[in-house]
Design a protein around this motif. Structure first.
Motif, short mmCIF file in Angstrom:
data_model
loop_
_atom_site.label_atom_id
_atom_site.label_comp_id
_atom_site.label_asym_id
_atom_site.label_seq_id
_atom_site.Cartn_x
_atom_site.Cartn_y
_atom_site.Cartn_z
N SER A 147 -60.80 0.18 19.11
CA SER A 147 -61.10 0.26 20.55
C SER A 147 -61.46 -1.11 21.10
O SER A 147 -62.35 -1.78 20.58
CB SER A 147 -62.25 1.24 20.79
OG SER A 147 -62.66 1.19 22.15
N CYS B 48 -67.14 3.29 16.09
CA CYS B 48 -67.89 2.20 16.74
C CYS B 48 -69.39 2.40 16.56
O CYS B 48 -69.89 3.53 16.55
CB CYS B 48 -67.52 2.16 18.22
SG CYS B 48 -68.15 0.71 19.08
N LEU C 265 -72.14 4.58 24.06
CA LEU C 265 -71.74 5.02 22.73
C LEU C 265 -72.07 6.50 22.53
O LEU C 265 -73.17 6.94 22.83
CB LEU C 265 -72.46 4.18 21.68
CG LEU C 265 -72.17 4.51 20.21
CD1 LEU C 265 -70.73 4.18 19.87
CD2 LEU C 265 -73.12 3.74 19.30
N CYS D 84 -61.70 -3.80 15.20
CA CYS D 84 -61.99 -2.45 15.68
C CYS D 84 -60.82 -1.98 16.54
O CYS D 84 -60.24 -2.77 17.30
CB CYS D 84 -63.28 -2.42 16.49
SG CYS D 84 -64.73 -3.09 15.64
N GLY E 285 -66.31 -7.23 17.43
CA GLY E 285 -64.99 -6.61 17.53
C GLY E 285 -64.29 -6.46 16.20
O GLY E 285 -63.18 -5.93 16.14
N CYS F 295 -65.23 -1.66 21.99
CA CYS F 295 -66.20 -1.63 20.90
C CYS F 295 -66.61 -3.06 20.52
O CYS F 295 -65.75 -3.90 20.27
CB CYS F 295 -65.61 -0.90 19.69
SG CYS F 295 -66.75 -0.75 18.30
N GLU F 296 -67.92 -3.31 20.46
CA GLU F 296 -68.41 -4.64 20.10
C GLU F 296 -68.58 -4.78 18.59
O GLU F 296 -68.31 -5.83 18.01
CB GLU F 296 -69.74 -4.92 20.80
CG GLU F 296 -70.27 -6.32 20.54
CD GLU F 296 -71.46 -6.66 21.39
OE1 GLU F 296 -72.43 -7.23 20.85
OE2 GLU F 296 -71.43 -6.36 22.60
N SER F 297 -69.03 -3.73 17.93
CA SER F 297 -69.13 -3.74 16.46
C SER F 297 -68.83 -2.34 15.95
O SER F 297 -69.18 -1.35 16.60
CB SER F 297 -70.52 -4.19 16.00
OG SER F 297 -71.51 -3.27 16.41
N CYS F 298 -68.18 -2.27 14.78
CA CYS F 298 -67.77 -0.97 14.27
C CYS F 298 -68.04 -0.88 12.78
O CYS F 298 -68.11 -1.89 12.08
CB CYS F 298 -66.29 -0.69 14.57
SG CYS F 298 -65.16 -1.98 14.02
N CYS G 145 -71.21 -0.58 21.70
CA CYS G 145 -70.17 -0.76 22.71
C CYS G 145 -70.44 -2.01 23.55
O CYS G 145 -71.58 -2.48 23.64
CB CYS G 145 -70.08 0.46 23.62
SG CYS G 145 -69.67 1.99 22.75
N GLN H 91 -67.65 6.62 19.52
CA GLN H 91 -66.66 6.27 20.54
C GLN H 91 -67.37 5.67 21.75
O GLN H 91 -68.56 5.92 21.99
CB GLN H 91 -65.86 7.51 20.96
CG GLN H 91 -65.18 8.23 19.81
CD GLN H 91 -64.10 7.40 19.16
OE1 GLN H 91 -63.34 6.70 19.83
NE2 GLN H 91 -64.02 7.48 17.83
N CYS H 92 -66.64 4.88 22.53
CA CYS H 92 -67.19 4.25 23.73
C CYS H 92 -66.63 4.91 24.98
O CYS H 92 -65.42 5.14 25.07
CB CYS H 92 -66.87 2.75 23.73
SG CYS H 92 -67.63 1.84 22.37
#
Length: 205
Positions: free
Chosen positions: A93, A105, A114, A91, A76, A96-99, A108, A118-119
């Motif tokens: 969003s 992103c 993804l 992040c 995040g 989003c898990e990693s950006c 997701c 974007q997610c």
């Protein structure tokens, strides 16, 4: 009078030194939480600045703010290196898990797909969900089908009862992106051939 001012200044200086020594003892004894890797650390707010190559991660608990020095930013967040301090930035969003940046992103969270940074809960039109990678893959748009070809069997247009005929359709370079998933571009179907070749014909000319 001067003696009294001197004694007051001496008292204040002694208190400051006592406070600094107390802070150093607490830090060395590990009594200050989240101060690992810190250059400056607050007893109430944790890390303020970090050693070189570490990232400063700041989060909130109600109205209080805490800092921690980390080697890599958690899910995040993404790392931003600066001249004075390296920071973990959140992040934008929440899905989003990693950006790569605040608005782009790279991975997701579960139940999201993804597409172009974007997610999405559901993939946008003209894309298809890929469960393995949890990405939305572009679908290319082929042109119209051609006419069916002549019915042939092993290159012959006659002399056999059944053969195959084919038709194709093309995808323009403008609509086909790298890695895009395309529908069928060639179809075949069974067809009936002429049993006898007129004039002794054996193969298609």
């Amino acid at each position: 009078m001067r003696w009294g001012i001197f004694m007051l200044l001496l008292f204040v200086s002694s208190m400051e030194m006592l406070t600094q020594n107390r802070w150093k003892k607490q830090a060395s004894a590990g009594l200050l939480e989240n101060c690992t890797g810190c250059v400056l650390c607050s007893e109430d707010n944790g890390c303020i600045t970090c050693h070189h190559r570490l990232f400063l991660l700041i989060w909130r608990d109600g109205i209080r703010q805490y800092g921690m020095c980390v080697h890599t930013c958690p899910p995040g967040y993404f790392g931003v290196r600066g001249l004075e301090v390296n920071r973990c930035t959140k992040c934008r969003s929440p899905s989003c898990e990693s950006c790569f940046s605040r608005d782009f992103c790279m991975k997701c969270k579960d139940k999201f797909y993804l597409h172009k940074g974007q997610c999405f809960r559901q993939c946008p039109p003209s894309t298809a969900a890929q469960p393995g990678t949890r990405e939305c893959q572009e679908m290319c748009e082929p042109g119209p089908w051609s006419e069916w070809s002549a019915c042939t069997h092993e290159g012959r247009t006659c002399g056999c009862k059944w053969g195959l005929e084919t038709r194709v359709r093309e995808v323009s370079g403008a609509t086909r992106e790298d890695g895009a998933t395309c529908p069928a571009l060639l179809e075949t179907r069974k067809c009936r051939m002429r049993k006898h070749c007129p004039g002794g014909e054996h193969r298609a000319q």
